[in-house]
Motif scaffolding. Structure first.
Motif, PDB file in Angstrom:
ATOM      1  N   SER A   1      27.449  81.862   5.292  1.00  0.00           N
ATOM      2  CA  SER A   1      28.771  81.824   4.672  1.00  0.00           C
ATOM      3  C   SER A   1      28.784  80.649   3.708  1.00  0.00           C
ATOM      4  O   SER A   1      28.703  79.489   4.130  1.00  0.00           O
ATOM      5  CB  SER A   1      29.860  81.662   5.743  1.00  0.00           C
TER       6      SER A   1
ATOM      7  N   HIS B   1      28.175  86.137   3.270  1.00  0.00           N
ATOM      8  CA  HIS B   1      29.623  85.960   3.120  1.00  0.00           C
ATOM      9  C   HIS B   1      29.790  84.899   2.038  1.00  0.00           C
ATOM     10  O   HIS B   1      29.685  83.704   2.297  1.00  0.00           O
ATOM     11  CB  HIS B   1      30.196  85.506   4.476  1.00  0.00           C
TER      12      HIS B   1
ATOM     13  N   GLY C   1      32.584  89.725   0.394  1.00  0.00           N
ATOM     14  CA  GLY C   1      33.327  89.471   1.617  1.00  0.00           C
ATOM     15  C   GLY C   1      34.684  88.847   1.341  1.00  0.00           C
ATOM     16  O   GLY C   1      35.038  88.546   0.196  1.00  0.00           O
TER      17      GLY C   1
ATOM     18  N   GLU D   1      37.838  86.057   2.980  1.00  0.00           N
ATOM     19  CA  GLU D   1      38.223  84.978   3.887  1.00  0.00           C
ATOM     20  C   GLU D   1      39.725  85.009   4.109  1.00  0.00           C
ATOM     21  O   GLU D   1      40.482  85.460   3.260  1.00  0.00           O
ATOM     22  CB  GLU D   1      37.809  83.613   3.322  1.00  0.00           C
TER      23      GLU D   1
ATOM     24  N   THR E   1      38.067  86.390   8.132  1.00  0.00           N
ATOM     25  CA  THR E   1      36.812  85.664   8.303  1.00  0.00           C
ATOM     26  C   THR E   1      36.174  86.004   9.644  1.00  0.00           C
ATOM     27  O   THR E   1      34.947  86.135   9.750  1.00  0.00           O
ATOM     28  CB  THR E   1      37.051  84.150   8.180  1.00  0.00           C
TER      29      THR E   1
ATOM     30  N   GLU F   1      34.324  89.164   9.257  1.00  0.00           N
ATOM     31  CA  GLU F   1      33.092  88.990   8.503  1.00  0.00           C
ATOM     32  C   GLU F   1      31.997  88.360   9.367  1.00  0.00           C
ATOM     33  O   GLU F   1      30.801  88.650   9.175  1.00  0.00           O
ATOM     34  CB  GLU F   1      33.333  88.103   7.274  1.00  0.00           C
TER      35      GLU F   1
END
Length: 463
Positions: free
Chosen positions: A199, A222, A430, A432, A437, A440
Motif C-alpha cells: 500500500s 494498493h 484501489g 482508501e 481500505t 483492499e
C-alpha cells in the motif's frame, strides 16, 4: 502519555527481509485474536495519543512544514481514524450466498468471510504522513494483518509516535514494524519475500516501480499516486465561491497535496477576472514558519522541492503562460504563492506535469466541451471539480470526467473518511477510506457446507 520517540537509525536495505520475516511470524497469533481485541488496541492507542495531540501537531508542523492549524487537524483526524477503523473492524462481516437458485446446490450452505492477507508493506508520503499511516496501518491491523511501514525520510517523527502508541496499546512490535531509509529501502520492502500487499501513497514513478517489483509474485497493489486535478469553471460560476474553494484546495500543505486543484480550466470570458482575483488572494497569504499561528503557507518539504517548482513555473512561462502573481524563484525551501495565467492547453503543466507547490494554473477554454477535452487529456485522473450554476450541465460534465471522484461547486481537494478515495489512469489502483481500505487489505473466502439443508424434517414439518 505517549513516550517520546527515541532516536532511530536508517535501516540497511539488506536488513529489510529480516523485518518482514519477523512480521510474518507475529501476524499469525495477531490474526487469531478475536477482532474485538484487535479493535480495542486501536481504541487504546487513540486514548493514549489524545492528551498529546497539541505536542504531536507541533512536531508534525516542524518536520513537514505544514502550517500548524493544518497539522492540528491532521493529528486530530488521525486519532479519529484509529477509532473509526476499530468500529469498522467490529462490524466486518461476510455473506450468505444464494445456492438455492442453482440445480445441484439447493441444499448447500455457502458463506463468505473476510480474512487478512498477511504482511502489508505501507510506504508513506511526507505530505500527510500521520493521516496516511493510520489510514493504511489501522485498517490492516484490525483486519488481522501485520504491517511493515516505511515512513518518509523527511517526516518520520510523528509517525513513530503513533507507531509506539499502537505497540503500547497491545499490538506486537513486530506486527507494526518500521524501516527507515530512501528509495533502496522502499524497493527492498516492496520486493521482499513474504509481503502479501503493498500500500503506497507517492509519485506515479514510485507506483510503477513497485508494480514492476510486485509482478513476479502477483502480490496485491494498493496505490494512491499523483494527480493533476482539473477544476472546470463555466461562464455562470460563482467566482466568490470559486476563489475561496480554490485557495483552500490548492494551498493545503503548501500546495503539496496529490488531490490539490492543479489545473483551473476556465471559461475564456472569466479568465482575466479570475486571474486578478486569484492574484489578490495569493498576495494575502502569509508565508512563514510552519509553527507560527499566522502562517498560511509554510516551507516546502525541502529546498530541492522549492527549486523544482520554480523551474516548472519558468518552463510554463517559456511555453506561453504569464506570471500574473508571485515570484519566479524560490527562497530556500519557501516558494510564495504564484498565479500562472493564459496557459496553452498543450503546455506541460496543462496536461501531465504535476506542480507540487502553491501555484494556480489557469487555462482558458472557449466551451464546456473544450474544457472537458483539456481536462481528460491528462494521463492522471485522481479528482476533479466543476463550478457552475447549471447543475444539470455540471452533472453531465462530472459523469464524463475521467477521474476517481468529482466535486460540484466545491474544491476537488475533498477527502472525508467516508468516501472511497482513489484515482484512475496513472493516479492509482484501489480505494482508501473507512471500510474501503479494510476491503483492499483483506480477502474474501468462501466456505461451503454441502448438503447441509435437510430436504425433510421428521415430526411433520417436512415437505
Amino acid at each position: 502519555m505517549v513516550a517520546p520517540q527515541p532516536p532511530h537509525e536508517l535501516t540497511p536495505a539488506e536488513q529489510v527481509q529480516g523485518v518482514v520475516d519477523r512480521a510474518a511470524v507475529a501476524q499469525r497469533p495477531w490474526a487469531r485474536l478475536p477482532v474485538r481485541e484487535r479493535a480495542a488496541a486501536l481504541d487504546r492507542a487513540a486514548a493514549a495519543l489524545e492528551p498529546d495531540a497539541g505536542e504531536l501537531a507541533e512536531l508534525l508542523a516542524a518536520e513537514s512544514g505544514k502550517p500548524l492549524g493544518q497539522a492540528e487537524f491532521e493529528v486530530g483526524g488521525a486519532i479519529a481514524l484509529l477509532r473509526g477503523n476499530a468500529e469498522e473492524g467490529r462490524r466486518l462481516g461476510g455473506r450468505v450466498l444464494p445456492t438455492e437458485g442453482n440445480t445441484g446446490t439447493e441444499y448447500d450452505l455457502a458463506t463468505t468471510r473476510r480474512e487478512p492477507l498477511g504482511v502489508i508493506a505501507a510506504i508513506l508520503p511526507f505530505n500527510f504522513p500521520v493521516e496516511l499511516f493510520v489510514e493504511k496501518c489501522a485498517a490492516a491491523l484490525v483486519a488481522g494483518n501485520a504491517v511493515v511501514a516505511k515512513p518518509p525520510p523527511d517526516a518520520p517523527l510523528a509517525i513513530e509516535r503513533f507507531r509506539l502508541a499502537l505497540v503500547g496499546a497491545g499490538v506486537p512490535a513486530d506486527a507494526i514494524a518500521a524501516v527507515h531509509g530512501g528509495a533502496d529501502v522502499g524497493a527492498a520492502l516492496a520486493g521482499a519475500d513474504g509481503v502479501a500487499a503493498v500500500s503506497l501513497t507517492g509519485s506515479t514513478a514510485a507506483g510503477v516501480a513497485v508494480a514492476k517489483a510486485a509482478a513476479p509474485t502477483l502480490r496485491r497493489l494498493h496505490l494512491e499516486l499523483g494527480g493533476n486535478n482539473a477544476c472546470i469553471v463555466l461562464a455562470d460560476a460563482d467566482l466568490d465561491l470559486l476563489v475561496a474553494e480554490a485557495v483552500r484546495g490548492r494551498l493545503m500543505m503548501n500546495g503539496q497535496a496529490c488531490s490539490a486543484t492543479k489545473r483551473i480550466i476556465v471559461a475564456a470570458a472569466l479568465h482575466d477576472e479570475l486571474a486578478d482575483r486569484l492574484a489578490s488572494a495569493a498576495a494575502e497569504q502569509v508565508v512563514g514558519p510552519a509553527r507560527a499561528r499566522e502562517t498560511t503557507v509554510g516551507p516546502l518539504i525541502n529546498p530541492d522541492a522549492a527549486a523544482r517548482v520554480a523551474a516548472q513555473v519558468g518552463t510554463a512561462v517559456s511555453q506561453g503562460g504569464r506570471l500574473a502573481a508571485g515570484a519566479d524563484g524560490a527562497d530556500g525551501a519557501y516558494f510564495a504563492p504564484a498565479v500562472l495565467a493564459g496557459l496553452p492547453p498543450e503546455s506541460d503543466i496543462a496536461r501531465d506535469e504535476e506542480v507540487f507547490g502553491p501555484v494556480f494554473s489557469l487555462i482558458p477554454a472557449a466551451t464546456p466541451e473544450r474544457a472537458l477535452e483539456i481536462a481528460n487529456a491528462s494521463e492522471y485522473g485522481l479528482m476533479a471539480s466543476v463550478f457552475s450554476a447549471d447543475l444539470e450541465l455540471a452533472w453531465a460534465l462530472a459523469e464524463r470526467l475521467e477521474a476517481g471522484g468529482v466535486v460540484i461547486n466545491g474544491s476537488d481537494n475533498y477527502r472525508p473518511p467516508v468516501i472511497p478515495f482513489g484515482g484512475v489512469k496513472l493516479s492509482g489502483v484501489g480505494r482508501e477510506g473507512l471500510g474501503y481500505t479494510i476491503e483492499e487489505l483483506s480477502r474474501e473466502k468462501t466456505i461451503v457446507l454441502r448438503r447441509f439443508r435437510r430436504r425433510t424434517v421428521d415430526g411433520g414439518l417436512g415437505g
